[in-house]
Scaffold this motif. Structure first.
Motif, short mmCIF file in Angstrom:
data_model
loop_
_atom_site.label_atom_id
_atom_site.label_comp_id
_atom_site.label_asym_id
_atom_site.label_seq_id
_atom_site.Cartn_x
_atom_site.Cartn_y
_atom_site.Cartn_z
N ASP A 13 0.74 -1.24 -0.01
CA ASP A 13 0.02 -0.10 -0.15
C ASP A 13 0.71 1.22 -0.04
O ASP A 13 0.38 2.35 0.31
CB ASP A 13 -1.09 -0.12 1.21
N GLU A 14 2.01 1.31 -0.44
CA GLU A 14 3.07 2.50 -0.55
C GLU A 14 2.40 3.38 -1.69
O GLU A 14 2.93 4.52 -1.79
CB GLU A 14 4.39 2.01 -0.94
N GLY A 15 1.52 3.02 -2.56
CA GLY A 15 1.16 3.86 -3.71
C GLY A 15 1.49 3.34 -5.09
O GLY A 15 1.84 3.99 -5.85
N LYS A 16 1.90 1.87 -5.10
CA LYS A 16 2.44 1.38 -6.46
C LYS A 16 1.56 1.68 -7.63
O LYS A 16 1.89 2.10 -8.51
CB LYS A 16 2.44 -0.09 -6.05
N LYS A 18 -0.62 4.12 -8.24
CA LYS A 18 -0.48 5.50 -8.50
C LYS A 18 0.41 5.59 -9.44
O LYS A 18 0.65 6.36 -10.37
CB LYS A 18 -0.58 6.58 -7.50
N GLY A 40 -4.52 -4.46 -3.58
CA GLY A 40 -5.42 -3.29 -3.94
C GLY A 40 -4.88 -1.93 -4.32
O GLY A 40 -4.11 -1.59 -3.42
N HIS A 41 -5.03 -1.68 -5.50
CA HIS A 41 -4.41 -0.33 -6.02
C HIS A 41 -5.16 0.39 -6.37
O HIS A 41 -6.31 0.51 -7.21
CB HIS A 41 -3.39 -0.85 -7.27
N VAL A 44 -6.28 7.64 -8.82
CA VAL A 44 -7.21 8.96 -8.88
C VAL A 44 -6.74 9.74 -10.08
O VAL A 44 -5.72 10.20 -10.32
CB VAL A 44 -7.13 9.83 -7.63
N THR A 298 -7.80 -1.48 0.64
CA THR A 298 -8.74 -1.09 -0.54
C THR A 298 -9.25 -2.33 -0.70
O THR A 298 -10.58 -2.37 -1.14
CB THR A 298 -7.60 -1.03 -1.82
N ARG A 304 -5.33 0.36 8.46
CA ARG A 304 -4.12 0.00 8.53
C ARG A 304 -3.15 0.41 9.86
O ARG A 304 -3.60 1.53 10.00
CB ARG A 304 -3.13 0.44 7.19
N THR A 329 6.35 8.42 -1.45
CA THR A 329 4.70 8.91 -1.72
C THR A 329 4.30 9.58 -0.33
O THR A 329 4.74 9.26 0.85
CB THR A 329 3.79 7.81 -2.23
N SER A 412 5.30 11.67 -4.73
CA SER A 412 3.98 11.93 -4.79
C SER A 412 3.46 12.56 -3.74
O SER A 412 3.84 12.51 -2.45
CB SER A 412 3.56 10.42 -4.78
N THR A 413 2.45 13.62 -4.10
CA THR A 413 2.15 14.68 -3.28
C THR A 413 0.51 14.72 -2.74
O THR A 413 0.14 15.52 -2.27
CB THR A 413 2.72 16.07 -3.59
P1 GDP Z 1 -0.71 0.30 -3.57
O1 GDP Z 1 -1.24 -1.08 -3.15
O2 GDP Z 1 0.89 0.32 -3.27
O3 GDP Z 1 -0.90 0.37 -5.06
O4 GDP Z 1 -1.23 1.34 -2.78
P2 GDP Z 1 -2.91 1.54 -2.39
O5 GDP Z 1 -3.58 2.18 -3.32
O6 GDP Z 1 -3.35 0.42 -1.53
O7 GDP Z 1 -2.70 2.71 -1.04
C1 GDP Z 1 -2.15 4.11 -1.34
C2 GDP Z 1 -3.27 4.92 -1.01
O8 GDP Z 1 -2.80 6.12 -0.99
C3 GDP Z 1 -4.40 5.14 -2.14
O9 GDP Z 1 -5.71 5.41 -1.59
C4 GDP Z 1 -3.82 6.18 -3.16
O10 GDP Z 1 -5.10 6.87 -3.63
C5 GDP Z 1 -3.17 7.29 -1.91
N1 GDP Z 1 -2.03 7.91 -2.32
C6 GDP Z 1 -0.98 7.59 -3.24
N2 GDP Z 1 -0.23 8.43 -3.34
C7 GDP Z 1 -0.49 9.08 -2.39
C8 GDP Z 1 0.04 10.56 -2.01
O11 GDP Z 1 1.04 11.11 -2.35
N3 GDP Z 1 -0.66 11.40 -0.94
C9 GDP Z 1 -1.88 11.01 -0.56
N4 GDP Z 1 -2.50 11.59 0.42
N5 GDP Z 1 -2.34 9.87 -0.85
C10 GDP Z 1 -1.62 9.09 -1.65
#
Ligand code: GDP
Ligand code: IMO
Ligand code: MG
Length: 429
Positions: A13-16, A18, A40-41, A44, A298, A304, A329, A412-413
């Motif tokens: 859930d690091e934001g992969k 995005k 779960g990715h 937006v 997600t 978490r 991120t 990522s901001t």
């Molecule tokens: P993944 O599993 O690594 O793809 O990450 P997830 O999508 O499960 O969780 C990351 C969450 O952080 C999601 O809800 C994204 O929309 C959100 N997100 C990603 N990058 C950023 C960021 O830079 N800032 C903020 N506030 N939210 C972010």
């Protein structure tokens, strides 16, 4: 070096998603190589949220998506996800999604066993997503799995189901869970065949041809190095190798074709499920990070666990995972905190450790050793250049680079696709 691999460096859930979506604009093909719909990715794009579990995040950009043999595929989850995307105006079919013929399938008996085993573990449960991922990988390694290509051979299905049911029903019986019958499973697989087989393809060959034609391939990792079955916080891990090297075995390419490896790291740390988490915060700051970062799973909707950035952990993940550069991120979530802590190692039994020990009790007993940095009062949310960042935020990033031993290549901001700062084009090598 035309290709790029994206992997998580913490506990997922690091934001992969995005980052992969952002990078996909520069790629021709996006490939998943491990995991399943436990991932779960969230993406937006122009205010619209897309949630993907099984499909490569590149499908939102209209790129060719591939699912490699290293993935475990639940056909129901696949078709449900395709239906959701269709409602959002995106068409996914064999024209833009190909699945390796050798991909093992997740059948209803896999989540049943996953859940029965978690229930039997009680307090000691792993905290799995309950989606049958572990049992499906066990069947693959145990040479019992039903693979996508088997759908074309009804006799093979019948024969394999006998072996599979002997194994699973013995376990389910021992766990006191309901058993499975052969005929309904066979009927289900036969009904799936005409829907699923059109997606089947030799992914290894598609990738070889793409490579010869100089096309750019993006390998999309799920989960993260600390959830890797070999290198993570075992047994509190997932059942696949999440490191970049598995992009080769999980798709059928040579290791030289993986290209640049980007490690995604949240500017703090989160974890879903059980297991050690040295920098976990159970106080008001942890609560604040969870609320600001909207840290709800997600896939599971579970809250978490949150904590400070652990540089010792990410350094370990960078080394093991083969990471060339970091993407940091959720920097915006730290806005306004008076001071920030970074873990630089652990104390265990009076000793300082620069890495996490391998055994589970030792891992759980590790106390974090922190360095404290000043926070920043202005907002970084939505920043699209380094120049927009407060000096303290830049200092925080620089210190992370020093401690982790890898350059930050992107930031990522916000959750939005466009709120991204790229310091260099990863596809340029
Ligand atoms: P993944 O599993 O690594 O793809 O990450 P997830 O999508 O499960 O969780 C990351 C969450 O952080 C999601 O809800 C994204 O929309 C959100 N997100 C990603 N990058 C950023 C960021 O830079 N800032 C903020 N506030 N939210 C972010
Ligand atoms: P993404 O790709 C965070 C965790 C589960 C559990 C452990 C084992 O979104 O980063 P499993 O169902 O895989 O057998 O569960 O792994 N887990 C994840 N945590 N993000 C994920 O994926 C995860 N996929 C599995 O919570 O602790
Ligand atoms: Mg996720």
């Amino acid at each position: 070096m035309a290709n790029v691999a994206v992997i998580g460096t913490q506990w997922g859930d690091e934001g992969k998603g995005k980052v992969v979506d952002w990078l996909a604009s520069r790629a021709d093909i996006v490939v998943r190589f491990q995991g399943g719909h436990n991932a779960g990715h969230t993406l937006v794009v122009d205010g619209v949220t897309y949630k993907l579990s099984l499909l490569p995040s590149g499908v939102v950009r209209g790129k060719l998506g591939l699912i490699g043999n290293g993935v475990v595929l639940d056909p129901d989850a696949l078709f449900a996800e395709i239906a959701t995307l269709r409602e959002q105006g995106l068409e996914v079919g064999p024209h833009n999604l190909r699945i390796a013929e050798t991909t093992p399938l997740i059948l209803p008996l896999h989540p049943a066993l996953d859940r029965a085993r978690e229930a039997a573990r009680g307090q000691d449960k792993i905290g799995t997503t309950g989606r049958g991922i572990g049992p499906a990988y066990e069947d693959k390694v145990g040479r019992r799995a039903i693979r996508l290509c088997d759908l074309a051979e009804p006799e093979t299905l019948s024969f394999k189901l006998d072996e599979l049911l002997l194994h699973h029903n013995s376990l389910l019986k021992g766990l006191g869970a309901p058993l499975f019958e052969k005929q309904p499973l066979l009927d289900r697989l036969l009904a799936l065949a005409p829907r699923l087989l059109p997606f089947a393809a030799p992914v290894w060959e598609i990738l070889a041809e793409a490579r010869s034609a100089g096309r750019r391939v993006l390998f999309e990792g799920a989960q993260a190095v600390m959830l890797d079955v070999d290198h993570g916080t075992y047994p509190y891990v997932t059942s696949s190798n999440t490191v970049a090297g598995n992009a080769a075995a999980g798709t059928g390419i040579g290791p030289g074709a993986i290209g640049l490896v980007l490690g995604i790291a949240k500017a703090y740390t989160t974890r879903v499920g059980s297991g050690p988490f040295p920098t976990e915060l159970t106080d008001a700051t942890g609560q604040l990070l969870g609320e600001r970062g909207r840290e709800f799973g997600t896939v599971t909707g579970r809250r978490r666990r949150c904590g400070w950035f652990d540089a010792a952990l990410v350094r370990q993940a960078v080394t093991i995972g083969g990471v060339d550069g970091l993407v940091l991120t959720k920097l915006d979530v730290l806005d306004g905190l008076p001071e920030l802590k970074i873990c630089i190692g652990y104390r265990l039994g009076g000793q300082f450790l620069h890495r996490l020990p391998p055994a589970m009790r030792a891992q759980a007993a590790c106390e974090p050793v922190y360095e404290t940095l000043p926070g920043w009062s202005s907002s970084t949310r939505g920043a699209r250049s380094y120049a927009e960042l407060p000096a303290e935020a830049v200092k925080y990033i620089r210190r992370i680079e020093e401690l982790v031993g890898a350059p930050v290549m992107m930031l990522s901001t916000s959750p939005d696709r466009d709120d991204t700062i790229a310091l260099r084009d990863p596809f340029a090598g």
